[in-house]
Design a protein around this motif. Sequence first.
Motif, mmCIF file in Angstrom:
data_model
loop_
_atom_site.group_PDB
_atom_site.id
_atom_site.type_symbol
_atom_site.label_atom_id
_atom_site.label_comp_id
_atom_site.label_asym_id
_atom_site.label_seq_id
_atom_site.Cartn_x
_atom_site.Cartn_y
_atom_site.Cartn_z
ATOM 1 N N VAL A 1 42.786 43.561 31.353
ATOM 2 C CA VAL A 1 42.334 44.874 31.805
ATOM 3 C C VAL A 1 40.882 45.139 31.417
ATOM 4 O O VAL A 1 40.217 45.989 32.018
ATOM 5 C CB VAL A 1 43.246 45.992 31.251
ATOM 6 N N LEU A 2 40.386 44.434 30.402
ATOM 7 C CA LEU A 2 38.994 44.607 30.008
ATOM 8 C C LEU A 2 38.035 43.808 30.886
ATOM 9 O O LEU A 2 36.852 44.160 31.000
ATOM 10 C CB LEU A 2 38.793 44.188 28.546
ATOM 11 N N LYS A 3 38.525 42.757 31.515
ATOM 12 C CA LYS A 3 37.647 41.862 32.277
ATOM 13 C C LYS A 3 36.845 42.585 33.355
ATOM 14 O O LYS A 3 35.626 42.411 33.435
ATOM 15 C CB LYS A 3 38.467 40.722 32.884
ATOM 16 N N PRO A 4 37.466 43.389 34.229
ATOM 17 C CA PRO A 4 36.651 44.078 35.233
ATOM 18 C C PRO A 4 35.629 45.021 34.622
ATOM 19 O O PRO A 4 34.533 45.203 35.165
ATOM 20 C CB PRO A 4 37.682 44.829 36.083
ATOM 21 N N LEU A 5 35.972 45.628 33.470
ATOM 22 C CA LEU A 5 35.015 46.497 32.791
ATOM 23 C C LEU A 5 33.861 45.690 32.216
ATOM 24 O O LEU A 5 32.700 46.110 32.293
ATOM 25 C CB LEU A 5 35.718 47.280 31.683
ATOM 26 N N VAL A 6 34.171 44.523 31.641
ATOM 27 C CA VAL A 6 33.122 43.673 31.072
ATOM 28 C C VAL A 6 32.112 43.288 32.144
ATOM 29 O O VAL A 6 30.895 43.446 31.968
ATOM 30 C CB VAL A 6 33.744 42.413 30.428
ATOM 31 N N PHE A 7 32.596 42.793 33.276
ATOM 32 C CA PHE A 7 31.684 42.350 34.327
ATOM 33 C C PHE A 7 31.014 43.530 35.026
ATOM 34 O O PHE A 7 29.832 43.457 35.371
ATOM 35 C CB PHE A 7 32.429 41.482 35.342
ATOM 36 N N GLY A 8 31.765 44.613 35.229
ATOM 37 C CA GLY A 8 31.172 45.781 35.867
ATOM 38 C C GLY A 8 30.075 46.405 35.027
ATOM 39 O O GLY A 8 28.960 46.645 35.508
ATOM 40 N N VAL A 9 30.368 46.654 33.763
ATOM 41 C CA VAL A 9 29.383 47.266 32.873
ATOM 42 C C VAL A 9 28.190 46.339 32.657
ATOM 43 O O VAL A 9 27.035 46.774 32.678
ATOM 44 C CB VAL A 9 30.040 47.635 31.517
ATOM 45 N N PHE A 10 28.464 45.041 32.475
ATOM 46 C CA PHE A 10 27.384 44.100 32.196
ATOM 47 C C PHE A 10 26.462 43.947 33.401
ATOM 48 O O PHE A 10 25.228 43.929 33.266
ATOM 49 C CB PHE A 10 27.976 42.747 31.804
ATOM 50 N N GLY A 11 27.047 43.845 34.593
ATOM 51 C CA GLY A 11 26.218 43.735 35.789
ATOM 52 C C GLY A 11 25.385 44.983 36.020
ATOM 53 O O GLY A 11 24.182 44.907 36.314
ATOM 54 N N LEU A 12 26.007 46.161 35.877
ATOM 55 C CA LEU A 12 25.272 47.419 36.070
ATOM 56 C C LEU A 12 24.221 47.626 34.984
ATOM 57 O O LEU A 12 23.175 48.247 35.230
ATOM 58 C CB LEU A 12 26.255 48.591 36.096
ATOM 59 N N PHE A 13 24.488 47.118 33.772
ATOM 60 C CA PHE A 13 23.500 47.202 32.694
ATOM 61 C C PHE A 13 22.207 46.504 33.104
ATOM 62 O O PHE A 13 21.103 47.060 32.958
ATOM 63 C CB PHE A 13 24.069 46.570 31.422
ATOM 64 N N TRP A 14 22.312 45.281 33.627
ATOM 65 C CA TRP A 14 21.113 44.537 34.018
ATOM 66 C C TRP A 14 20.406 45.204 35.197
ATOM 67 O O TRP A 14 19.174 45.289 35.233
ATOM 68 C CB TRP A 14 21.487 43.095 34.356
ATOM 69 N N ILE A 15 21.168 45.693 36.162
ATOM 70 C CA ILE A 15 20.554 46.377 37.293
ATOM 71 C C ILE A 15 19.829 47.637 36.822
ATOM 72 O O ILE A 15 18.699 47.928 37.244
ATOM 73 C CB ILE A 15 21.624 46.729 38.344
ATOM 74 N N SER A 16 20.456 48.386 35.924
ATOM 75 C CA SER A 16 19.856 49.637 35.426
ATOM 76 C C SER A 16 18.571 49.384 34.659
ATOM 77 O O SER A 16 17.591 50.128 34.815
ATOM 78 C CB SER A 16 20.859 50.376 34.535
ATOM 79 N N THR A 17 18.556 48.326 33.826
ATOM 80 C CA THR A 17 17.327 48.053 33.072
ATOM 81 C C THR A 17 16.176 47.719 34.006
ATOM 82 O O THR A 17 15.023 48.118 33.759
ATOM 83 C CB THR A 17 17.543 46.889 32.089
#
Length: 423
Positions: free
Chosen positions: A304-320
């Motif tokens: 259940v954490l996997k989609p959050l890990v990839f979602g948050v991590f991908g959006l983190f790089w886009i946001s920076t």
Amino acid sequence: MRILLVGGTGLIGSAIHARLSAEGHECVLVSRHAAAPDTRHISLDVARTTDASTWKSLLAGVDAVINAAGALQGQNMQGVHVAGSAALYAACESAGVRRVILFSAIGSNRDARTDFSRTKRDGEAALMARDLDWVVLRPSVVVGRPAYGGSALLRGLASLPVLPVMPDTAAIQPVHLDDVVDTVVFFLQPGAPSRLALDLAGPRRMVFSDAVALFRSWLRWRPAYRLHLPSWAASAAYRAGDVAQMLGWATPVNATAQGEMRRGATGDPEPWRQVTGMRPRDLEVALAREPASVQERWFARLYVLKPLVFGVFGLFWISTGIISLGPGWEIGMSLLREGRLQEQFAALTVIAGALADIVIGLAILWRPLSRYGLWAALIISLTYVVIGTTLVPRLWADPLGPMLKIWPVLMLNLVAMAIREDR
């Protein structure tokens, strides 16, 4: 026997391959995914293999064919379940390979609400129309020690502190993976009956949330409070799964799953018992015989954490990247000026870094490129450490810790790399 196993790397296919290999049979695996290096494996897209002559070249010396290939939402279900499979059956008839076992889906012959069910039903018809010794197996939700798709979802939901109950869901009859494999072995025996279709359903009907509760008990966690989700929240979860599917991620929560769960996954196991003499395992008893290990508990929580890990991590790089080009532009420029870079070169550096961050984030979110995105994120993070240390070493002493916070990011990067694979 020499057996052509289509879909040999899936949950059911890999279990069949392991059993047949252990009993001395020779299996030729066909799938889109790479298999173990010590097995004979043919990489082939069933959906595009609609010419019977292509299949015929693979049937030399083959005694039986098992078709466990399946396509999910977002994939070419018509090609996999109907067109490509029909070409395989035509090739079997031409080559004299009589025995063909097809895995379909329980209930698809009674109530085909989704494209998945309709194409499964049409695939059955394509096989039944051939002069072959065919057997159609329609399993319910398959559970076992391995986990993928719906069986993995059961474990993931079991790890939540609150058990979400989806509205408008019908009953299921989970069937144990070992029973499914035993059935295949039975129908491969000389003189086994043919030209029949069987529902592979467990002995107990239950709602989906009860199945989740059984897995939660197996994982040695206390019963969770059941939260009945409103229709809008359930629809939002299914739509989120659709988005993940569009990005290439296989997820059992999507619009197709919504339709299938409304229909349920039940059937009459009595014909199965009469034909094979088997007594299907009760899910609770089967789980009790194989106590959960810490690995299962880890998997359930990580699922259940996997989609959050990839979602948050991908959006983190886009946001920076977006921040660097927008409100953070002057901050980035001032740091590079402090490092005594020329104005024009500093501007180019900020732009290049920002664009790289955005591209990396998009790659992480898109499944086919996620591996490369994660490696690029790892490399560029370490590069930022070197550049920052060289140009502005005082950042190591900054109270907000811009250099120190890179290391937790790197750890999350490594976690994402470790859990990226689905099977």
